[in-house]
Scaffold this motif. Structure first.
Motif, PDB file in Angstrom:
ATOM      1  N   UNK A   1       0.836  -1.203   0.000  1.00  0.00           N
ATOM      2  CA  UNK A   1       0.000   0.000   0.000  1.00  0.00           C
ATOM      3  C   UNK A   1       0.865   1.245   0.000  1.00  0.00           C
ATOM      4  N   UNK A   2       0.418   2.248  -0.739  1.00  0.00           N
ATOM      5  CA  UNK A   2       1.069   3.559  -0.733  1.00  0.00           C
ATOM      6  C   UNK A   2       0.015   4.587  -0.340  1.00  0.00           C
ATOM      7  N   UNK A   3       0.334   5.389   0.663  1.00  0.00           N
ATOM      8  CA  UNK A   3      -0.655   6.333   1.177  1.00  0.00           C
ATOM      9  C   UNK A   3      -0.028   7.700   1.424  1.00  0.00           C
ATOM     10  N   UNK A   4      -0.767   8.721   1.040  1.00  0.00           N
ATOM     11  CA  UNK A   4      -0.365  10.095   1.345  1.00  0.00           C
ATOM     12  C   UNK A   4      -1.589  10.980   1.189  1.00  0.00           C
ATOM     13  N   UNK A   5      -1.948  11.628   2.263  1.00  0.00           N
ATOM     14  CA  UNK A   5      -3.134  12.512   2.283  1.00  0.00           C
ATOM     15  C   UNK A   5      -4.327  11.748   1.724  1.00  0.00           C
ATOM     16  N   UNK A   6      -4.942  12.204   0.661  1.00  0.00           N
ATOM     17  CA  UNK A   6      -6.133  11.543   0.139  1.00  0.00           C
ATOM     18  C   UNK A   6      -5.806  10.441  -0.866  1.00  0.00           C
ATOM     19  N   UNK A   7      -4.534  10.218  -1.128  1.00  0.00           N
ATOM     20  CA  UNK A   7      -4.131   9.224  -2.114  1.00  0.00           C
ATOM     21  C   UNK A   7      -3.861   7.898  -1.423  1.00  0.00           C
ATOM     22  N   UNK A   8      -4.358   6.832  -2.035  1.00  0.00           N
ATOM     23  CA  UNK A   8      -4.255   5.509  -1.438  1.00  0.00           C
ATOM     24  C   UNK A   8      -4.222   4.485  -2.565  1.00  0.00           C
ATOM     25  N   UNK A   9      -3.089   3.799  -2.710  1.00  0.00           N
ATOM     26  CA  UNK A   9      -2.914   2.862  -3.813  1.00  0.00           C
ATOM     27  C   UNK A   9      -2.568   1.477  -3.275  1.00  0.00           C
ATOM     28  N   UNK A  10      -3.019   0.462  -4.030  1.00  0.00           N
ATOM     29  CA  UNK A  10      -2.809  -0.939  -3.614  1.00  0.00           C
ATOM     30  C   UNK A  10      -2.221  -1.754  -4.748  1.00  0.00           C
TER      31      UNK A  10
END
Length: 115
Positions: free
Chosen positions: A96-105
């Motif tokens: 998972x990659x997360x930053x503020x409103x961004x969220x990727x899987x």
């Protein structure tokens, strides 16, 4: 287009080790908090470990002392070194990659611990 691609899963005996990798593209990797999650059959997805952009780490109690998360910004890749594996570590592991409103899987990689 952001992509996260996990690799390194497989079948291992109890007490063994595996190293998972998550290669990313299409994102500014170094500024993201990167995490590893897992989901076992019939259970909810749970956090295994995460590492912030400043390399602060956090681990689930169940893996502390056995798993190590690390990141290599030059390669846009995050790793999960898993030692002393137990049958209860069997699950699909997701990056998972997360930053503020961004969220990727990522799509996940299967880890099976069995004799």
């Amino acid at each position: 287009q952001v992509q996260l691609v996990e690799s390194g899963g497989g079948l291992v005996q109890p007490g063994g080790s595996l190293r998972l990798s998550c290669a990313t593209s299409g994102m500014s990797f170094s500024i993201y908090t990167m995490g590893w999650y897992r989901q076992a059959p019939g259970k909810q997805r749970e956090l295994v470990a995460h590492i912030t952009s400043s390399r602060n780490t956090n681990y689930a109690d169940s893996v502390k002392g056995r798993f190590t998360i690390s990141r290599e910004n030059a390669k846009n890749t995050v790793y999960l070194q898993m030692n002393s594996l137990k049958p209860e570590d069997t699950a699909v592991y997701y990056c998972n990659a997360a930053r503020r409103t961004f969220d990727y899987w990522g799509q996940g990689t299967q880890v099976a611990v069995s004799s």
